[in-house]
Design a protein around this motif. Structure first.
Motif, PDB file in Angstrom:
ATOM      1  N   THR A  46      63.318 -17.818  39.402  1.00 45.93           N
ATOM      2  CA  THR A  46      63.588 -16.394  39.246  1.00 45.93           C
ATOM      3  C   THR A  46      62.524 -15.593  39.997  1.00 45.93           C
ATOM      4  O   THR A  46      61.453 -16.112  40.328  1.00 45.93           O
ATOM      5  CB  THR A  46      63.553 -15.998  37.767  1.00 45.93           C
ATOM      6  OG1 THR A  46      62.215 -16.199  37.279  1.00 45.93           O
ATOM      7  CG2 THR A  46      64.540 -16.821  36.938  1.00 45.93           C
ATOM      8  N   TRP A  47      62.800 -14.312  40.239  1.00 43.07           N
ATOM      9  CA  TRP A  47      61.803 -13.458  40.887  1.00 43.07           C
ATOM     10  C   TRP A  47      60.544 -13.371  40.037  1.00 43.07           C
ATOM     11  O   TRP A  47      59.438 -13.316  40.567  1.00 43.07           O
ATOM     12  CB  TRP A  47      62.372 -12.067  41.152  1.00 43.07           C
ATOM     13  CG  TRP A  47      63.172 -12.031  42.413  1.00 43.07           C
ATOM     14  CD1 TRP A  47      64.531 -11.900  42.521  1.00 43.07           C
ATOM     15  CD2 TRP A  47      62.682 -12.128  43.747  1.00 43.07           C
ATOM     16  NE1 TRP A  47      64.910 -11.930  43.844  1.00 43.07           N
ATOM     17  CE2 TRP A  47      63.788 -12.059  44.622  1.00 43.07           C
ATOM     18  CE3 TRP A  47      61.415 -12.281  44.304  1.00 43.07           C
ATOM     19  CZ2 TRP A  47      63.664 -12.128  46.005  1.00 43.07           C
ATOM     20  CZ3 TRP A  47      61.291 -12.343  45.692  1.00 43.07           C
ATOM     21  CH2 TRP A  47      62.411 -12.267  46.516  1.00 43.07           C
ATOM     22  N   ALA A  48      60.684 -13.370  38.721  1.00 37.80           N
ATOM     23  CA  ALA A  48      59.512 -13.308  37.835  1.00 37.80           C
ATOM     24  C   ALA A  48      58.628 -14.542  38.010  1.00 37.80           C
ATOM     25  O   ALA A  48      57.401 -14.448  37.926  1.00 37.80           O
ATOM     26  CB  ALA A  48      59.957 -13.169  36.386  1.00 37.80           C
ATOM     27  N   MET A  49      59.226 -15.667  38.275  1.00 34.85           N
ATOM     28  CA  MET A  49      58.461 -16.906  38.432  1.00 34.85           C
ATOM     29  C   MET A  49      57.681 -16.943  39.752  1.00 34.85           C
ATOM     30  O   MET A  49      56.658 -17.616  39.842  1.00 34.85           O
ATOM     31  CB  MET A  49      59.393 -18.118  38.362  1.00 34.85           C
ATOM     32  CG  MET A  49      59.997 -18.343  36.999  1.00 34.85           C
ATOM     33  SD  MET A  49      61.192 -19.698  37.015  1.00 34.85           S
ATOM     34  CE  MET A  49      60.110 -21.072  37.352  1.00 34.85           C
ATOM     35  N   VAL A  50      58.137 -16.228  40.753  1.00 37.41           N
ATOM     36  CA  VAL A  50      57.515 -16.267  42.075  1.00 37.41           C
ATOM     37  C   VAL A  50      56.035 -15.875  42.016  1.00 37.41           C
ATOM     38  O   VAL A  50      55.219 -16.390  42.766  1.00 37.41           O
ATOM     39  CB  VAL A  50      58.297 -15.373  43.062  1.00 37.41           C
ATOM     40  CG1 VAL A  50      57.574 -15.212  44.374  1.00 37.41           C
ATOM     41  CG2 VAL A  50      59.701 -15.945  43.283  1.00 37.41           C
ATOM     42  N   TYR A  62      59.759 -23.439  34.888  1.00 36.55           N
ATOM     43  CA  TYR A  62      60.798 -23.964  35.776  1.00 36.55           C
ATOM     44  C   TYR A  62      61.611 -25.051  35.071  1.00 36.55           C
ATOM     45  O   TYR A  62      62.828 -25.103  35.169  1.00 36.55           O
ATOM     46  CB  TYR A  62      60.176 -24.480  37.078  1.00 36.55           C
ATOM     47  CG  TYR A  62      61.200 -24.874  38.110  1.00 36.55           C
ATOM     48  CD1 TYR A  62      62.100 -23.946  38.618  1.00 36.55           C
ATOM     49  CD2 TYR A  62      61.271 -26.179  38.584  1.00 36.55           C
ATOM     50  CE1 TYR A  62      63.048 -24.297  39.570  1.00 36.55           C
ATOM     51  CE2 TYR A  62      62.210 -26.537  39.530  1.00 36.55           C
ATOM     52  CZ  TYR A  62      63.098 -25.590  40.024  1.00 36.55           C
ATOM     53  OH  TYR A  62      64.045 -25.944  40.961  1.00 36.55           O
ATOM     54  N   ARG A  63      60.930 -25.890  34.330  1.00 40.34           N
ATOM     55  CA  ARG A  63      61.621 -26.945  33.583  1.00 40.34           C
ATOM     56  C   ARG A  63      62.581 -26.341  32.556  1.00 40.34           C
ATOM     57  O   ARG A  63      63.701 -26.843  32.378  1.00 40.34           O
ATOM     58  CB  ARG A  63      60.615 -27.856  32.914  1.00 40.34           C
ATOM     59  CG  ARG A  63      61.269 -28.957  32.134  1.00 40.34           C
ATOM     60  CD  ARG A  63      60.515 -30.217  32.394  1.00 40.34           C
ATOM     61  NE  ARG A  63      61.208 -31.338  31.864  1.00 40.34           N
ATOM     62  CZ  ARG A  63      61.602 -32.345  32.617  1.00 40.34           C
ATOM     63  NH1 ARG A  63      61.415 -32.336  33.890  1.00 40.34           N
ATOM     64  NH2 ARG A  63      62.175 -33.390  32.088  1.00 40.34           N
ATOM     65  N   LEU A  64      62.138 -25.285  31.879  1.00 39.41           N
ATOM     66  CA  LEU A  64      63.023 -24.598  30.932  1.00 39.41           C
ATOM     67  C   LEU A  64      64.266 -24.072  31.636  1.00 39.41           C
ATOM     68  O   LEU A  64      65.377 -24.160  31.104  1.00 39.41           O
ATOM     69  CB  LEU A  64      62.282 -23.455  30.240  1.00 39.41           C
ATOM     70  CG  LEU A  64      61.232 -23.846  29.205  1.00 39.41           C
ATOM     71  CD1 LEU A  64      60.459 -22.608  28.736  1.00 39.41           C
ATOM     72  CD2 LEU A  64      61.872 -24.553  28.018  1.00 39.41           C
ATOM     73  N   LEU A  65      64.086 -23.532  32.833  1.00 37.87           N
ATOM     74  CA  LEU A  65      65.212 -23.026  33.617  1.00 37.87           C
ATOM     75  C   LEU A  65      66.193 -24.141  33.949  1.00 37.87           C
ATOM     76  O   LEU A  65      67.406 -24.009  33.738  1.00 37.87           O
ATOM     77  CB  LEU A  65      64.690 -22.381  34.908  1.00 37.87           C
ATOM     78  CG  LEU A  65      65.736 -21.873  35.885  1.00 37.87           C
ATOM     79  CD1 LEU A  65      66.203 -20.483  35.469  1.00 37.87           C
ATOM     80  CD2 LEU A  65      65.172 -21.839  37.286  1.00 37.87           C
ATOM     81  N   LEU A  66      65.671 -25.264  34.449  1.00 38.45           N
ATOM     82  CA  LEU A  66      66.540 -26.394  34.804  1.00 38.45           C
ATOM     83  C   LEU A  66      67.248 -26.945  33.575  1.00 38.45           C
ATOM     84  O   LEU A  66      68.461 -27.217  33.619  1.00 38.45           O
ATOM     85  CB  LEU A  66      65.726 -27.490  35.486  1.00 38.45           C
ATOM     86  CG  LEU A  66      65.127 -27.151  36.846  1.00 38.45           C
ATOM     87  CD1 LEU A  66      64.234 -28.287  37.329  1.00 38.45           C
ATOM     88  CD2 LEU A  66      66.208 -26.826  37.862  1.00 38.45           C
TER      89      LEU A  66
END
Length: 134
Positions: A46-50, A62-66
């Motif tokens: 996500t843009w927030a993660m960048v 990122y793992r939560l996203l996947l």
């Protein structure tokens, strides 16, 4: 059907490697010498993660996203891209240079997650190995 996956960075990709797939929140701000075969939305951060600079924090989010998207949805999206691509080998692209000693990126985090989920290896292409100092 099994999807053949590889990772690389935009700047090192060569068309003989397979079909280039965007896995980044934004498009490159530099001209590409090749056309992207698609955008893997479900594995793009996500843009927030960048803006997260701490690797452990990033990895956790990122793992939560996947995990939230799940293997079946991710596999279906990648298979749909492969079905439309010129070359069914998908090369998942991002910006990060892994030849640097402290280099890390989401494309390799995805590769680890994919291997854990499927048992299939996702090789990195075109990054020279980091020379050992010892």
């Amino acid at each position: 059907m099994t999807v053949d996956l590889f990772t690389c960075r935009y700047q090192r990709f060569q068309p003989a490697m397979g079909s280039p797939v965007r896995t980044t929140a934004g498009l490159p701000r530099f001209p590409l010498t090749y056309e992207l075969a698609g955008h893997a939305h479900l594995i793009s951060p996500t843009w927030a993660m960048v803006s997260i600079n701490d690797q452990a924090t990033y990895r956790g989010q990122y793992r939560l996203l996947l995990d939230a998207h799940g293997l079946d949805a991710v596999r279906a999206e990648l298979q749909a891209i492969a079905d439309q691509a010129t070359d069914p080998r998908l090369v998942l692209l991002c910006f990060d240079d892994l030849s640097k000693p402290d280099g890390w990126c989401h494309r390799r985090m995805f590769a680890d997650w994919w291997t854990e989920q499927t048992g299939d290896d996702v090789p990195e292409l075109a990054e020279p190995p980091i020379a050992s100092l010892f």
